[in-house]
Design a protein around this motif. Structure first.
Motif, PDB file in Angstrom:
ATOM      1  N   ILE A  25     -19.601 -24.913 -56.553  1.00  0.00           N
ATOM      2  CA  ILE A  25     -19.453 -23.455 -56.651  1.00  0.00           C
ATOM      3  C   ILE A  25     -18.916 -22.888 -55.352  1.00  0.00           C
ATOM      4  O   ILE A  25     -18.018 -22.033 -55.344  1.00  0.00           O
ATOM      5  CB  ILE A  25     -20.802 -22.800 -57.009  1.00  0.00           C
ATOM      6  N   LYS A  26     -19.433 -23.381 -54.219  1.00  0.00           N
ATOM      7  CA  LYS A  26     -18.965 -22.899 -52.926  1.00  0.00           C
ATOM      8  C   LYS A  26     -17.485 -23.208 -52.739  1.00  0.00           C
ATOM      9  O   LYS A  26     -16.701 -22.369 -52.286  1.00  0.00           O
ATOM     10  CB  LYS A  26     -19.787 -23.525 -51.793  1.00  0.00           C
ATOM     11  N   GLU A  27     -17.095 -24.453 -53.129  1.00  0.00           N
ATOM     12  CA  GLU A  27     -15.686 -24.839 -52.993  1.00  0.00           C
ATOM     13  C   GLU A  27     -14.807 -24.012 -53.922  1.00  0.00           C
ATOM     14  O   GLU A  27     -13.729 -23.564 -53.561  1.00  0.00           O
ATOM     15  CB  GLU A  27     -15.520 -26.324 -53.311  1.00  0.00           C
ATOM     16  N   PHE A  28     -15.306 -23.788 -55.151  1.00  0.00           N
ATOM     17  CA  PHE A  28     -14.543 -23.038 -56.145  1.00  0.00           C
ATOM     18  C   PHE A  28     -14.247 -21.627 -55.664  1.00  0.00           C
ATOM     19  O   PHE A  28     -13.121 -21.138 -55.749  1.00  0.00           O
ATOM     20  CB  PHE A  28     -15.313 -23.005 -57.459  1.00  0.00           C
ATOM     21  N   TYR A  29     -15.237 -20.967 -55.110  1.00  0.00           N
ATOM     22  CA  TYR A  29     -15.047 -19.591 -54.699  1.00  0.00           C
ATOM     23  C   TYR A  29     -14.370 -19.471 -53.332  1.00  0.00           C
ATOM     24  O   TYR A  29     -14.062 -18.365 -52.894  1.00  0.00           O
ATOM     25  CB  TYR A  29     -16.378 -18.835 -54.719  1.00  0.00           C
ATOM     26  N   SER A  30     -14.132 -20.579 -52.655  1.00  0.00           N
ATOM     27  CA  SER A  30     -13.377 -20.532 -51.407  1.00  0.00           C
ATOM     28  C   SER A  30     -11.965 -21.072 -51.605  1.00  0.00           C
ATOM     29  O   SER A  30     -11.290 -21.406 -50.650  1.00  0.00           O
ATOM     30  CB  SER A  30     -14.093 -21.357 -50.327  1.00  0.00           C
ATOM     31  N   MET A  31     -11.530 -21.157 -52.875  1.00  0.00           N
ATOM     32  CA  MET A  31     -10.188 -21.653 -53.178  1.00  0.00           C
ATOM     33  C   MET A  31      -9.131 -20.786 -52.484  1.00  0.00           C
ATOM     34  O   MET A  31      -9.327 -19.603 -52.225  1.00  0.00           O
ATOM     35  CB  MET A  31      -9.944 -21.639 -54.684  1.00  0.00           C
ATOM     36  N   SER A  32      -8.017 -21.405 -52.190  1.00  0.00           N
ATOM     37  CA  SER A  32      -6.912 -20.704 -51.552  1.00  0.00           C
ATOM     38  C   SER A  32      -6.137 -19.922 -52.603  1.00  0.00           C
ATOM     39  O   SER A  32      -5.624 -20.490 -53.569  1.00  0.00           O
ATOM     40  CB  SER A  32      -5.993 -21.727 -50.870  1.00  0.00           C
ATOM     41  N   ALA A  33      -6.058 -18.616 -52.434  1.00  0.00           N
ATOM     42  CA  ALA A  33      -5.314 -17.762 -53.365  1.00  0.00           C
ATOM     43  C   ALA A  33      -4.804 -16.549 -52.603  1.00  0.00           C
ATOM     44  O   ALA A  33      -5.334 -16.177 -51.558  1.00  0.00           O
ATOM     45  CB  ALA A  33      -6.193 -17.336 -54.543  1.00  0.00           C
ATOM     46  N   GLY A  34      -3.771 -15.932 -53.137  1.00  0.00           N
ATOM     47  CA  GLY A  34      -3.213 -14.757 -52.476  1.00  0.00           C
ATOM     48  C   GLY A  34      -1.797 -14.486 -52.952  1.00  0.00           C
ATOM     49  O   GLY A  34      -1.447 -14.755 -54.110  1.00  0.00           O
ATOM     50  N   ILE A  35      -0.968 -13.976 -52.057  1.00  0.00           N
ATOM     51  CA  ILE A  35       0.379 -13.540 -52.411  1.00  0.00           C
ATOM     52  C   ILE A  35       1.361 -14.702 -52.266  1.00  0.00           C
ATOM     53  O   ILE A  35       1.590 -15.200 -51.169  1.00  0.00           O
ATOM     54  CB  ILE A  35       0.819 -12.364 -51.522  1.00  0.00           C
ATOM     55  N   ASP A  36       1.927 -15.099 -53.394  1.00  0.00           N
ATOM     56  CA  ASP A  36       2.896 -16.202 -53.391  1.00  0.00           C
ATOM     57  C   ASP A  36       4.328 -15.697 -53.264  1.00  0.00           C
ATOM     58  O   ASP A  36       5.184 -16.359 -52.674  1.00  0.00           O
ATOM     59  CB  ASP A  36       2.754 -17.020 -54.669  1.00  0.00           C
ATOM     60  N   LYS A  37       4.601 -14.518 -53.846  1.00  0.00           N
ATOM     61  CA  LYS A  37       5.926 -13.898 -53.755  1.00  0.00           C
ATOM     62  C   LYS A  37       5.727 -12.401 -53.540  1.00  0.00           C
ATOM     63  O   LYS A  37       4.760 -11.813 -54.034  1.00  0.00           O
ATOM     64  CB  LYS A  37       6.740 -14.121 -55.033  1.00  0.00           C
ATOM     65  N   ILE A  38       6.673 -11.782 -52.842  1.00  0.00           N
ATOM     66  CA  ILE A  38       6.570 -10.349 -52.573  1.00  0.00           C
ATOM     67  C   ILE A  38       7.968  -9.758 -52.468  1.00  0.00           C
ATOM     68  O   ILE A  38       8.895 -10.412 -51.960  1.00  0.00           O
ATOM     69  CB  ILE A  38       5.755 -10.085 -51.280  1.00  0.00           C
ATOM     70  N   ALA A  39       8.145  -8.546 -52.977  1.00  0.00           N
ATOM     71  CA  ALA A  39       9.449  -7.886 -52.918  1.00  0.00           C
ATOM     72  C   ALA A  39       9.262  -6.384 -52.862  1.00  0.00           C
ATOM     73  O   ALA A  39       8.238  -5.840 -53.304  1.00  0.00           O
ATOM     74  CB  ALA A  39      10.295  -8.258 -54.131  1.00  0.00           C
ATOM     75  N   PHE A  40      10.277  -5.715 -52.346  1.00  0.00           N
ATOM     76  CA  PHE A  40      10.262  -4.256 -52.171  1.00  0.00           C
ATOM     77  C   PHE A  40      11.504  -3.650 -52.801  1.00  0.00           C
ATOM     78  O   PHE A  40      12.576  -4.246 -52.794  1.00  0.00           O
ATOM     79  CB  PHE A  40      10.219  -3.923 -50.680  1.00  0.00           C
TER      80      PHE A  40
END
Length: 424
Positions: free
Chosen positions: A20-35
């Motif tokens: 559970i600790k490993e699952f909730y510390s998974m790496s996630a975030g912004i993979d692509k961004i545009a304006f």
């Protein structure tokens, strides 16, 4: 991680504390961004001269150099679609299962602008699609909701778009802080741009510093009060974050801010920069992070994330895995301070080239042209209207309104052909 989660679920095995600790510390975030923003702008010196003001009041006192002028052929739907279309592949569109649009410039009291964007872009219909509103905080709310979704569904992709048009009226004190545009962000596991940490602090209170009633197109604002509340909320969330996670200012390589105008974020940074042993580095990072905001103006929900783009494109000191702090603020009021780490896939030269190309190819308007565009819009009391779209070559445009239905159109830039989107 996604496969391991699925196997554990299917096998019926109980989850260990370590899993559970490993699952909730998974790496996630912004993979692509545009304006994306309007193809038009005005120069702040021209506006100051037209309003009988010293140009330095705008250029230095506010920190604004140029301001995007949003034509009637663009609204939050087309701005969002234009931003997102530049980063989404067919595979992305098929696998996105959540579309969140943060805005305070919604076009309907019931139907979410995100539904229009989902349809225009051809995103899978097996996606949740909805709109989030809390003044300029809506984009951040969308990101945090998307992150929660990814932690439970790590193979998912979430599209978050912050899209807005800031309007205060002609010849008003807030006119210099107008602007508009959209920032689109694709959230995934193992992101290339920004790894968002599960470290955040937030604060809310019922405050009347800025609001926009349903019967008004322009905002009402108590400017001085709002400035003070903004700095107070920053300090409140920053202290809460420090106490919760035992991190100090020197644990950050940069701090970025919601920037309705650049000087506002500078006031917040100055309130704590003396705590750092490297204040020059933080000030330099802020200068890099305000570059594009000073060229565009106020994006409301997108202001913080245009500042993020500006930091990634223009800061020469940041490295992969460096930690940055992000302060989001929405009047009314909601504040949040959270942290993230720079991803391995950031390409500053590419980002800078893309953004500079877009901003440098805009057409400068005279103040008279700007005022004429500002006064041209869909009437609040209904009625049909058709706009002249010949000068707006953006991929997605708003043609007008027929029978209370907005008419959108996709323009193929390569062939010049146009495809009208059916009224929904």
């Amino acid at each position: 991680m996604g496969r391991r989660f699925k196997l554990a679920f299917l096998s019926g095995k109980s989850w260990s504390h370590s899993f559970i600790k490993e699952f909730y510390s998974m790496s996630a975030g912004i993979d692509k961004i545009a304006f994306f923003t309007s193809p038009y702008f005005i120069d702040m010196t021209d506006l100051a001269n037209a309003r009988g003001e010293d140009p330095n009041k705008y250029l230095i006192g506010i920190g604004q150099q140029k301001q995007a002028v949003i034509p009637p052929t663009q609204d939050v739907v087309t701005l969002a679609a234009n931003a997102a279309s530049s980063i989404l592949t067919p595979a992305d569109k098929a696998s996105i299962d959540m579309v969140i649009l943060g805005t305070e410039s919604g076009i309907d009291n019931s139907k979410a602008a995100a539904i229009y964007v989902q349809s225009l872009l051809g995103i899978s219909k097996r996606a949740r699609s909805f709109e989030v509103k809390q003044a300029c905080y809506g984009g951040t709310a969308g990101i945090q909701m998307g992150m929660d979704h990814l932690r439970s569904h790590p193979t998912s992709k979430v599209l978050v778009i912050a899209s807005d048009i800031a309007r205060y009226g002609l010849n008003t004190p807030g006119e210099v802080t107008q602007g508009g545009g959209a920032v689109a962000m694709l959230l995934t596991a193992d992101p290339r741009i920004l790894v968002i940490e599960d470290k955040t602090a937030f604060h809310s209170d019922n405050i009347m510093d800025f609001w926009r009633p349903l019967y008004r197109r322009e905002a009402l604002v108590d400017g001085h009060y709002s400035n003070n509340v903004y700095v107070d909320f920053f300090n409140q969330t920053w202290r809460d974050y420090q106490n919760r996670y035992q991190l100090a200012i020197d644990d950050f390589n940069a701090l970025i801010f919601h920037l309705p105008y650049p000087k506002m974020g500078l006031k917040a940074l100055r309130s704590i920069v003396h705590e750092s042993h490297h204040p020059t580095q933080l000030m330099a990072a802020f200068d890099a992070a305000k570059t594009y905001n000073s060229q565009v103006g106020n994006l409301y929900t997108g202001s913080l994330y245009l500042s993020l783009l500006s930091l990634l494109a223009n800061d020469t000191m940041l490295k992969p895995h460096d930690r940055i702090g992000l302060f989001s603020y929405g009047s009314g009021a909601q504040g949040e301070f959270y942290s993230a780490r720079i991803g391995d896939g950031v390409k500053p030269d590419d980002l800078r080239q893309q953004l500079n190309s877009q901003l440098n190819n805009r057409r400068q308007l005279t103040i008279a042209e700007y005022e004429a565009l500002y006064e041209t819009s869909l009437p609040l009391d209904g009625g049909d209207r058709t706009f002249d779209t010949r000068t707006d070559h953006s991929p997605y445009i708003l043609k007008g309104r027929i029978d209370n239905r907005r008419q959108y159109e996709y323009q193929n830039g390569e062939t010049g052909s146009k495809k009208e989107q059916p009224a929904k």
